[in-house]
Design a protein around this motif. Structure first.
Motif, mmCIF file in Angstrom:
data_model
loop_
_atom_site.group_PDB
_atom_site.id
_atom_site.type_symbol
_atom_site.label_atom_id
_atom_site.label_comp_id
_atom_site.label_asym_id
_atom_site.label_seq_id
_atom_site.Cartn_x
_atom_site.Cartn_y
_atom_site.Cartn_z
ATOM 1 N N HIS A 3 -10.600 0.532 -25.760
ATOM 2 C CA HIS A 3 -10.280 1.639 -26.670
ATOM 3 C C HIS A 3 -11.256 2.814 -26.544
ATOM 4 C CE1 HIS A 3 -13.399 -0.509 -28.810
ATOM 5 N NE2 HIS A 3 -13.576 0.547 -29.559
ATOM 6 N N LEU A 4 -12.381 2.623 -25.871
ATOM 7 C CA LEU A 4 -13.378 3.680 -25.752
ATOM 8 C C LEU A 4 -12.917 4.764 -24.781
ATOM 9 C CD1 LEU A 4 -16.644 1.553 -25.625
ATOM 10 C CD2 LEU A 4 -15.596 2.662 -27.604
ATOM 11 N N GLN A 60 -24.606 12.657 -17.697
ATOM 12 C CA GLN A 60 -24.349 11.221 -17.767
ATOM 13 C C GLN A 60 -22.986 10.960 -18.404
ATOM 14 O OE1 GLN A 60 -27.944 10.097 -19.950
ATOM 15 N NE2 GLN A 60 -28.691 9.081 -18.094
ATOM 16 N N ILE A 61 -22.529 9.702 -18.314
ATOM 17 C CA ILE A 61 -21.246 9.289 -18.873
ATOM 18 C C ILE A 61 -21.483 8.634 -20.236
ATOM 19 C CG2 ILE A 61 -19.203 7.835 -18.532
ATOM 20 C CD1 ILE A 61 -19.498 10.130 -16.492
ATOM 21 N N LEU A 83 -12.901 12.303 -19.352
ATOM 22 C CA LEU A 83 -12.644 11.889 -17.965
ATOM 23 C C LEU A 83 -11.466 10.937 -17.926
ATOM 24 C CD1 LEU A 83 -16.329 11.175 -16.889
ATOM 25 C CD2 LEU A 83 -14.953 13.202 -16.345
ATOM 26 N N PRO A 84 -10.820 10.814 -16.758
ATOM 27 C CA PRO A 84 -9.748 9.829 -16.636
ATOM 28 C C PRO A 84 -10.293 8.423 -16.813
ATOM 29 C CG PRO A 84 -10.055 11.052 -14.569
ATOM 30 C CD PRO A 84 -11.042 11.562 -15.554
ATOM 31 N N LYS A 85 -9.403 7.507 -17.199
ATOM 32 C CA LYS A 85 -9.829 6.117 -17.331
ATOM 33 C C LYS A 85 -10.292 5.596 -15.984
ATOM 34 C CE LYS A 85 -7.173 4.528 -21.237
ATOM 35 N NZ LYS A 85 -7.913 3.617 -22.050
#
Length: 90
Positions: A3-4, A60-61, A83-85
């Motif tokens: 879900h994140l 960073q992500i 960002l895309p999954k």
């Protein structure tokens, strides 16, 4: 943790990223604000899920929980970019 939402931090402010979850016991309180006790005198507790987090900085992500974070506001403020999954197995 499917879900994140995966985001790149693009602003100068640190963003709180979810790194995992753990369960803790939370003491329960009555309507008068006093703690509740069972018949043996022990505090009444219930398990709750708590997010474990870390600060993430520019470049960073971050992984954001949409139930807890207003991601739209962060993107409008140019603090994060969604960002895309990530592909499975990558």
């Amino acid at each position: 943790m499917e879900h994140l939402v995966r985001c790149e931090v693009i602003g100068d402010l640190p963003i709180v990223s979810v790194t995992g979850y753990r369960e803790v016991e939370e003491v329960q309180f009555g309507p008068n604000g006093a703690p509740l006790f069972d018949g043996e005198g022990n505090p009444v507790v219930k398990p709750v899920r708590v997010a474990e987090t870390q600060d993430v900085t520019k470049g960073q992500i971050a992984y954001l929980d949409p139930a807890e974070t207003n991601i739209a506001v962060l993107t409008q403020a140019q603090l994060v970019k969604v960002l895309p999954k990530a592909k499975k197995g990558a």
